[in-house]
Design a protein around this motif. Structure first.
Motif, PDB file in Angstrom:
ATOM      1  N   ASP A 178       0.846  -1.197   0.000  1.00  0.00           N
ATOM      2  CA  ASP A 178       0.000   0.000   0.000  1.00  0.00           C
ATOM      3  C   ASP A 178       0.879   1.243   0.000  1.00  0.00           C
ATOM      4  O   ASP A 178       1.062   1.894   1.027  1.00  0.00           O
ATOM      5  CB  ASP A 178      -0.928  -0.004   1.220  1.00  0.00           C
ATOM      6  CG  ASP A 178      -1.974   1.100   1.174  1.00  0.00           C
ATOM      7  OD1 ASP A 178      -2.203   1.647   0.073  1.00  0.00           O
ATOM      8  OD2 ASP A 178      -2.555   1.416   2.231  1.00  0.00           O
ATOM      9  N   ASP A 180       2.382   4.925  -0.173  1.00  0.00           N
ATOM     10  CA  ASP A 180       1.846   6.272  -0.007  1.00  0.00           C
ATOM     11  C   ASP A 180       2.169   7.073  -1.272  1.00  0.00           C
ATOM     12  O   ASP A 180       2.743   6.534  -2.238  1.00  0.00           O
ATOM     13  CB  ASP A 180       2.405   6.934   1.259  1.00  0.00           C
ATOM     14  CG  ASP A 180       3.927   7.058   1.258  1.00  0.00           C
ATOM     15  OD1 ASP A 180       4.551   7.072   0.179  1.00  0.00           O
ATOM     16  OD2 ASP A 180       4.502   7.145   2.365  1.00  0.00           O
ATOM     17  N   SER A 209      -6.518   5.005 -11.126  1.00  0.00           N
ATOM     18  CA  SER A 209      -7.471   5.167 -10.035  1.00  0.00           C
ATOM     19  C   SER A 209      -8.833   4.695 -10.527  1.00  0.00           C
ATOM     20  O   SER A 209      -8.991   4.317 -11.696  1.00  0.00           O
ATOM     21  CB  SER A 209      -7.527   6.635  -9.601  1.00  0.00           C
ATOM     22  OG  SER A 209      -8.519   6.845  -8.621  1.00  0.00           O
ATOM     23  N   HIS A 218     -12.122  11.007  -3.004  1.00  0.00           N
ATOM     24  CA  HIS A 218     -11.789  10.033  -1.958  1.00  0.00           C
ATOM     25  C   HIS A 218     -10.309  10.201  -1.634  1.00  0.00           C
ATOM     26  O   HIS A 218      -9.521  10.671  -2.468  1.00  0.00           O
ATOM     27  CB  HIS A 218     -12.077   8.601  -2.431  1.00  0.00           C
ATOM     28  CG  HIS A 218     -12.026   7.579  -1.339  1.00  0.00           C
ATOM     29  ND1 HIS A 218     -10.853   6.958  -0.955  1.00  0.00           N
ATOM     30  CD2 HIS A 218     -12.995   7.077  -0.539  1.00  0.00           C
ATOM     31  CE1 HIS A 218     -11.107   6.107   0.030  1.00  0.00           C
ATOM     32  NE2 HIS A 218     -12.399   6.167   0.301  1.00  0.00           N
ATOM     33  N   ASP A 219      -9.928   9.805  -0.437  1.00  0.00           N
ATOM     34  CA  ASP A 219      -8.513   9.907  -0.047  1.00  0.00           C
ATOM     35  C   ASP A 219      -7.614   9.119  -0.984  1.00  0.00           C
ATOM     36  O   ASP A 219      -6.484   9.543  -1.271  1.00  0.00           O
ATOM     37  CB  ASP A 219      -8.329   9.408   1.386  1.00  0.00           C
ATOM     38  CG  ASP A 219      -8.888  10.369   2.420  1.00  0.00           C
ATOM     39  OD1 ASP A 219      -9.205  11.525   2.053  1.00  0.00           O
ATOM     40  OD2 ASP A 219      -9.021   9.963   3.602  1.00  0.00           O
ATOM     41  N   SER A 220      -8.078   7.969  -1.454  1.00  0.00           N
ATOM     42  CA  SER A 220      -7.253   7.157  -2.346  1.00  0.00           C
ATOM     43  C   SER A 220      -7.053   7.844  -3.698  1.00  0.00           C
ATOM     44  O   SER A 220      -6.006   7.678  -4.338  1.00  0.00           O
ATOM     45  CB  SER A 220      -7.862   5.771  -2.537  1.00  0.00           C
ATOM     46  OG  SER A 220      -9.130   5.857  -3.146  1.00  0.00           O
ATOM     47  N   LYS A 223      -4.436  10.567  -3.183  1.00  0.00           N
ATOM     48  CA  LYS A 223      -3.088   9.993  -3.152  1.00  0.00           C
ATOM     49  C   LYS A 223      -2.505   9.901  -4.557  1.00  0.00           C
ATOM     50  O   LYS A 223      -1.334  10.241  -4.784  1.00  0.00           O
ATOM     51  CB  LYS A 223      -3.113   8.616  -2.502  1.00  0.00           C
ATOM     52  CG  LYS A 223      -1.747   7.936  -2.463  1.00  0.00           C
ATOM     53  CD  LYS A 223      -1.798   6.548  -1.843  1.00  0.00           C
ATOM     54  CE  LYS A 223      -2.274   5.496  -2.819  1.00  0.00           C
ATOM     55  NZ  LYS A 223      -2.069   4.113  -2.288  1.00  0.00           N
ATOM     56  N   GLU A 243      -5.032  11.666 -11.983  1.00  0.00           N
ATOM     57  CA  GLU A 243      -5.489  10.298 -11.892  1.00  0.00           C
ATOM     58  C   GLU A 243      -6.328   9.937 -13.113  1.00  0.00           C
ATOM     59  O   GLU A 243      -7.086  10.751 -13.621  1.00  0.00           O
ATOM     60  CB  GLU A 243      -6.287  10.089 -10.602  1.00  0.00           C
ATOM     61  CG  GLU A 243      -7.787  10.331 -10.678  1.00  0.00           C
ATOM     62  CD  GLU A 243      -8.243  11.801 -10.616  1.00  0.00           C
ATOM     63  OE1 GLU A 243      -9.441  12.017 -10.402  1.00  0.00           O
ATOM     64  OE2 GLU A 243      -7.447  12.712 -10.816  1.00  0.00           O
ATOM     65  N   PRO A 274      -2.650   1.947  -7.668  1.00  0.00           N
ATOM     66  CA  PRO A 274      -2.619   2.608  -6.356  1.00  0.00           C
ATOM     67  C   PRO A 274      -2.245   1.688  -5.209  1.00  0.00           C
ATOM     68  O   PRO A 274      -1.864   2.161  -4.142  1.00  0.00           O
ATOM     69  CB  PRO A 274      -4.043   3.150  -6.197  1.00  0.00           C
ATOM     70  CG  PRO A 274      -4.888   2.279  -7.078  1.00  0.00           C
ATOM     71  CD  PRO A 274      -4.008   1.922  -8.244  1.00  0.00           C
ATOM     72  N   ASN A 275      -2.337   0.374  -5.398  1.00  0.00           N
ATOM     73  CA  ASN A 275      -1.941  -0.569  -4.361  1.00  0.00           C
ATOM     74  C   ASN A 275      -1.677  -1.934  -4.989  1.00  0.00           C
ATOM     75  O   ASN A 275      -1.987  -2.171  -6.165  1.00  0.00           O
ATOM     76  CB  ASN A 275      -2.998  -0.671  -3.251  1.00  0.00           C
ATOM     77  CG  ASN A 275      -4.375  -0.985  -3.787  1.00  0.00           C
ATOM     78  OD1 ASN A 275      -4.536  -1.825  -4.671  1.00  0.00           O
ATOM     79  ND2 ASN A 275      -5.392  -0.306  -3.267  1.00  0.00           N
TER      80      ASN A 275
END
Length: 341
Positions: A178, A180, A209, A218-220, A223, A243, A274-275
């Protein structure tokens, strides 16, 4: 020339020494013989010598031209143990513990690379990713100036059903769970460099995204926006956007509708997820449903090449990874500073 054919041809020209740390595995033996016969690399197999030779005999193959090292008996083991001790004594490793550690085939193989007696190493057909990565970081170490070791899959779309053919990179699909925003930016820049190394083409980086240009909050999503800005600031020459949803990054008509001013124009070739969850799922879908060839996970951010294999890999997968590792070794050699006169 198809991307895979180009990789194999370039590897044959470079003639690199690639060490495989699971030398007794039948898939590794098959791949080593193929690499030797096609002159893709000079293979080195590490493991119990009796088991390796039994594997060759069982497969009806010759070990001629392939270097074998048994860490228990190799004349190199003492020198490699001294190297390991020098690199790990700050962690409390004693000379005796270092000698015992080098009996591990993965440590022995990585030490061969660190000492300059091999150009790259590959493992993971049997061992876990955690063991391969930990050993590479401890013995070979990170590339100077690169604070994060990450991974990618080289995805080759060359089948008749693929509307857009060519090589793409999916990152990180195998290591960093994950990231940052700062870590995602580092992954993007490393993946772009890896793409250029393996394809000699210009990387076009999409930061992915579930949102395109603010279509969701959204926070993601934030990021990914921040990571894009950080990567662009660190390298203003990098062709990058985010994104973006995957279709806006990959399909020109969708890009024209959703992100009409995107510098990628729907023609991204490096996709940064993103992850790890999304990246790993995406590469497996592309491979299993889409028919793409997936080579990896390939590690990036190390001082010298060390790569992981999927435990479900075939001998052909290992051969492809040998070619990728050879390409990375060429790039690492070119990046080394000229010796002082």
């Amino acid at each position: 020339m198809k991307p895979l054919e180009m990789l194999l041809a370039n590897a044959a020209r470079s003639n690199r020494r690639i060490v495989l740390s699971e030398g007794a595995d039948p898939r590794v033996i098959q791949a080593a013989c193929a690499a030797r016969d096609r002159q893709i690399a000079r293979p080195i197999l590490v493991g119990p010598e009796a088991a390796i030779r039994a594997g060759f005999a069982a497969a009806g193959l010759s070990a001629e031209g392939i270097v074998l090292h048994d860490p228990e008996t190799s004349p190199l083991s003492d020198d490699l143990a001294a190297l390991f001790h020098a690199r790990r004594k700050h962690k409390g490793v004693t000379p005796e513990a270092a000698r015992a550690a080098v009996n591990n085939a993965h440590v022995f193989a990585a030490a061969l690379v660190a000492s300059g007696q091999a150009d790259g190493t590959i493992g993971g057909a049997v061992a876990t990713t955690a063991e391969i990565v930990r050993t590479a970081i401890q013995v070979i170490g990170p590339k100077p100036g690169t604070p994060l070791v990450s991974s990618f899959f080289l995805m080759l779309f060359c089948a008749e059903q693929h509307a857009k053919k060519g090589a793409h990179i999916f990152a990180d699909s195998g290591l960093v769970i994950d990231p940052d925003a700062e870590e995602m930016a580092i992954i993007a820049r490393s993946a772009a460099e890896s793409f250029r190394t393996l394809t000699a083409e210009v990387p076009r980086v999409a930061m992915l995204s579930f949102s395109t240009r603010g279509s969701a909050a959204h926070d993601s999503v934030s990021k990914v926006v921040q990571a894009t800005a950080l990567a662009r600031a660190a390298d203003p020459t990098l062709l990058i956007d985010g994104e973006l949803q995957f279709d806006a990054a990959f399909v020109p008509d969708v890009a024209a509708a959703k992100a009409k001013d995107s510098p990628l124009g729907g023609n991204a070739n490096v996709f940064v997820f993103p992850n790890l969850e999304s990246g790993n799922i995406a590469y497996k879908i592309a491979q299993r449903l889409g028919g793409a060839v997936a080579i990896g996970p390939v590690l990036q951010g190390l001082a010298k090449p060390a790569n992981d294999l999927s435990r479900g890999c075939s001998s052909e997968d290992i051969l492809h990874m040998i070619a990728v590792t050879a390409a990375q070794a060429d790039a690492a050699c070119l990046a080394e500073p000229e010796p002082a006169l």
